[in-house]
Design a protein around this motif. Structure first.
Motif, PDB file in Angstrom:
ATOM      1  N   SER A 118     -75.978  -2.974  54.685  1.00 20.39           N
ATOM      2  CA  SER A 118     -75.633  -3.099  53.271  1.00 20.39           C
ATOM      3  C   SER A 118     -76.450  -2.159  52.393  1.00 20.39           C
ATOM      4  O   SER A 118     -76.009  -1.797  51.301  1.00 20.39           O
ATOM      5  CB  SER A 118     -75.845  -4.547  52.807  1.00 20.39           C
ATOM      6  N   ASP A 119     -77.646  -1.736  52.874  1.00 26.31           N
ATOM      7  CA  ASP A 119     -78.508  -0.915  52.018  1.00 26.31           C
ATOM      8  C   ASP A 119     -78.104   0.551  51.981  1.00 26.31           C
ATOM      9  O   ASP A 119     -78.092   1.176  50.920  1.00 26.31           O
ATOM     10  CB  ASP A 119     -79.983  -1.062  52.422  1.00 26.31           C
ATOM     11  N   ILE A 120     -77.729   1.116  53.132  1.00 20.33           N
ATOM     12  CA  ILE A 120     -77.406   2.545  53.153  1.00 20.33           C
ATOM     13  C   ILE A 120     -76.020   2.834  53.729  1.00 20.33           C
ATOM     14  O   ILE A 120     -75.630   3.992  53.845  1.00 20.33           O
ATOM     15  CB  ILE A 120     -78.475   3.355  53.925  1.00 20.33           C
ATOM     16  N   GLY A 121     -75.283   1.802  54.103  1.00 17.53           N
ATOM     17  CA  GLY A 121     -73.883   1.963  54.468  1.00 17.53           C
ATOM     18  C   GLY A 121     -73.586   2.599  55.809  1.00 17.53           C
ATOM     19  O   GLY A 121     -72.433   2.976  56.062  1.00 17.53           O
ATOM     20  N   VAL A 122     -74.575   2.748  56.698  1.00 14.49           N
ATOM     21  CA  VAL A 122     -74.339   3.357  58.006  1.00 14.49           C
ATOM     22  C   VAL A 122     -74.261   2.276  59.083  1.00 14.49           C
ATOM     23  O   VAL A 122     -74.683   1.140  58.891  1.00 14.49           O
ATOM     24  CB  VAL A 122     -75.449   4.364  58.350  1.00 14.49           C
ATOM     25  N   TRP A 123     -73.725   2.644  60.254  1.00 15.77           N
ATOM     26  CA  TRP A 123     -73.616   1.730  61.385  1.00 15.77           C
ATOM     27  C   TRP A 123     -74.912   1.761  62.188  1.00 15.77           C
ATOM     28  O   TRP A 123     -75.414   2.829  62.533  1.00 15.77           O
ATOM     29  CB  TRP A 123     -72.428   2.101  62.265  1.00 15.77           C
ATOM     30  N   LEU A 211     -69.895   7.299  71.403  1.00 19.72           N
ATOM     31  CA  LEU A 211     -70.287   6.363  70.356  1.00 19.72           C
ATOM     32  C   LEU A 211     -70.138   6.998  68.978  1.00 19.72           C
ATOM     33  O   LEU A 211     -69.545   6.408  68.064  1.00 19.72           O
ATOM     34  CB  LEU A 211     -71.724   5.898  70.571  1.00 19.72           C
ATOM     35  N   ALA A 212     -70.686   8.204  68.822  1.00 17.05           N
ATOM     36  CA  ALA A 212     -70.596   8.889  67.522  1.00 17.05           C
ATOM     37  C   ALA A 212     -69.150   9.129  67.117  1.00 17.05           C
ATOM     38  O   ALA A 212     -68.778   8.968  65.951  1.00 17.05           O
ATOM     39  CB  ALA A 212     -71.361  10.208  67.585  1.00 17.05           C
ATOM     40  N   ALA A 213     -68.307   9.488  68.096  1.00 16.33           N
ATOM     41  CA  ALA A 213     -66.904   9.754  67.798  1.00 16.33           C
ATOM     42  C   ALA A 213     -66.179   8.474  67.381  1.00 16.33           C
ATOM     43  O   ALA A 213     -65.363   8.484  66.451  1.00 16.33           O
ATOM     44  CB  ALA A 213     -66.222  10.377  69.014  1.00 16.33           C
ATOM     45  N   ASP A 214     -66.494   7.372  68.062  1.00 19.54           N
ATOM     46  CA  ASP A 214     -65.848   6.100  67.735  1.00 19.54           C
ATOM     47  C   ASP A 214     -66.270   5.612  66.353  1.00 19.54           C
ATOM     48  O   ASP A 214     -65.454   5.093  65.583  1.00 19.54           O
ATOM     49  CB  ASP A 214     -66.202   5.063  68.800  1.00 19.54           C
ATOM     50  N   VAL A 215     -67.555   5.777  66.035  1.00 16.60           N
ATOM     51  CA  VAL A 215     -68.043   5.402  64.707  1.00 16.60           C
ATOM     52  C   VAL A 215     -67.371   6.261  63.633  1.00 16.60           C
ATOM     53  O   VAL A 215     -66.979   5.767  62.571  1.00 16.60           O
ATOM     54  CB  VAL A 215     -69.577   5.539  64.629  1.00 16.60           C
ATOM     55  N   ALA A 216     -67.214   7.550  63.909  1.00 20.56           N
ATOM     56  CA  ALA A 216     -66.560   8.452  62.951  1.00 20.56           C
ATOM     57  C   ALA A 216     -65.107   8.047  62.727  1.00 20.56           C
ATOM     58  O   ALA A 216     -64.599   8.116  61.596  1.00 20.56           O
ATOM     59  CB  ALA A 216     -66.641   9.891  63.456  1.00 20.56           C
ATOM     60  N   ARG A 217     -64.431   7.620  63.792  1.00 19.08           N
ATOM     61  CA  ARG A 217     -63.042   7.179  63.655  1.00 19.08           C
ATOM     62  C   ARG A 217     -62.941   5.938  62.773  1.00 19.08           C
ATOM     63  O   ARG A 217     -61.914   5.702  62.117  1.00 19.08           O
ATOM     64  CB  ARG A 217     -62.442   6.893  65.034  1.00 19.08           C
ATOM     65  N   ALA A 218     -64.033   5.169  62.740  1.00 16.81           N
ATOM     66  CA  ALA A 218     -64.064   3.978  61.887  1.00 16.81           C
ATOM     67  C   ALA A 218     -64.438   4.328  60.452  1.00 16.81           C
ATOM     68  O   ALA A 218     -64.579   3.442  59.605  1.00 16.81           O
ATOM     69  CB  ALA A 218     -65.056   2.962  62.447  1.00 16.81           C
ATOM     70  N   GLY A 219     -64.602   5.623  60.201  1.00 17.88           N
ATOM     71  CA  GLY A 219     -64.913   6.078  58.852  1.00 17.88           C
ATOM     72  C   GLY A 219     -66.364   5.915  58.468  1.00 17.88           C
ATOM     73  O   GLY A 219     -66.671   5.708  57.285  1.00 17.88           O
ATOM     74  N   GLY A 220     -67.269   6.010  59.432  1.00 20.52           N
ATOM     75  CA  GLY A 220     -68.677   5.828  59.126  1.00 20.52           C
ATOM     76  C   GLY A 220     -69.578   6.797  59.866  1.00 20.52           C
ATOM     77  O   GLY A 220     -69.111   7.712  60.549  1.00 20.52           O
TER      78      GLY A 220
END
Length: 243
Positions: A118-123, A211-220
């Motif tokens: 919630s503080d910086i919006g990253v996964w 992992l990075a690619a999957d997180v990017a696909r989630a818009g993060g």
């Protein structure tokens, strides 16, 4: 996110830096006039400066990463100068954290549980600070339950990593060190975000690239400070079970 604005060779405390002028990043809620409210909320200690603390001996003895002090008795970040002073954390000196790495499945189906901070919006891993009187293993299961609703208190986790974390709040006098442990599940379970998390989800965990690619696909974006911990988990999994 944690970029340091001084040359690497000037970071060590043993190197003289006559013009060093770090920026005070102490937020309003931790300044002396407002500190009482943060203390009452339970996340900050009641000391406006490190000079007021009298139990440094026990803190050093319990530290994940050894640290020393300056001529005034203030604790010094073990990685050297950060270009930031004051504190943006609950405690002066080392702030102990615990990060659970929850992995489900195997081989091409392997996934890892992350939360959106919630503080910086990253996964990131669903971890947090160790409470006073609490052990790191206790904090691991508590933080996981609070942030995702997943209760793994009955499982035994494998501690695979401990060390300094390049947290965005670190300063010369207050920093984060963490203990990370691996939980393995046969399959993913339902995770519901709460507390300091705005979302919780499972992501592909066959490699750091997947992992990075999957997180990017989630818009993060993946929290950079947790990359070394996640990479260690992948190495542990490949060496331990071959999965």
């Amino acid at each position: 996110m944690t970029t340091i604005g001084i040359p690497g060779f000037m970071r060590p405390w043993t190197v003289r830096h006559e013009g060093y002028a770090p920026v005070d990043v102490t937020p309003v809620e931790l300044r002396p006039e407002n500190l009482a409210a943060a203390v009452a909320e339970g996340w900050a200690e009641p000391f406006a400066t490190p000079g007021e603390i009298r139990n440094w001996y026990s803190r050093v003895a319990a530290a994940v990463v050894p640290f020393t002090f300056d001529a005034f008795g203030w604790p010094l970040n073990p990685t050297g100068r950060t270009d930031r002073c004051g504190r943006n954390l609950g405690k002066w000196g080392e702030n102990a954290a615990a990060d659970p790495i929850v992995v489900a499945g195997a081989s091409a189906e392997r996934r890892v549980l992350l939360i959106r901070r919630s503080d910086i919006g990253v996964w990131a891993l669903p971890g947090g600070m160790v409470d006073p009187g609490e052990s790191a293993p206790q904090a691991l299961t508590r933080e996981l339950r609070e942030e995702t609703g997943v209760d793994l208190a009955e499982l035994t986790a494998e501690v695979i990593w401990s060390g300094y974390v390049e947290d965005w709040r670190n300063t010369d006098y207050a920093w984060v060190c963490s203990t990370a442990a691996l939980f393995q599940l046969p399959a993913a379970v339902t995770a519901i975000a709460s507390d300091d998390a705005t979302a919780a989800a499972w992501f592909s965990f066959t490699s750091m690239a997947s992992l990075a690619a999957d997180v990017a696909r989630a818009g993060g974006q993946l929290y950079e400070a947790h990359r070394p911990i996640l990479a260690t988990a992948l190495q542990t999994l490949s060496e331990g079970t071959g999965q």
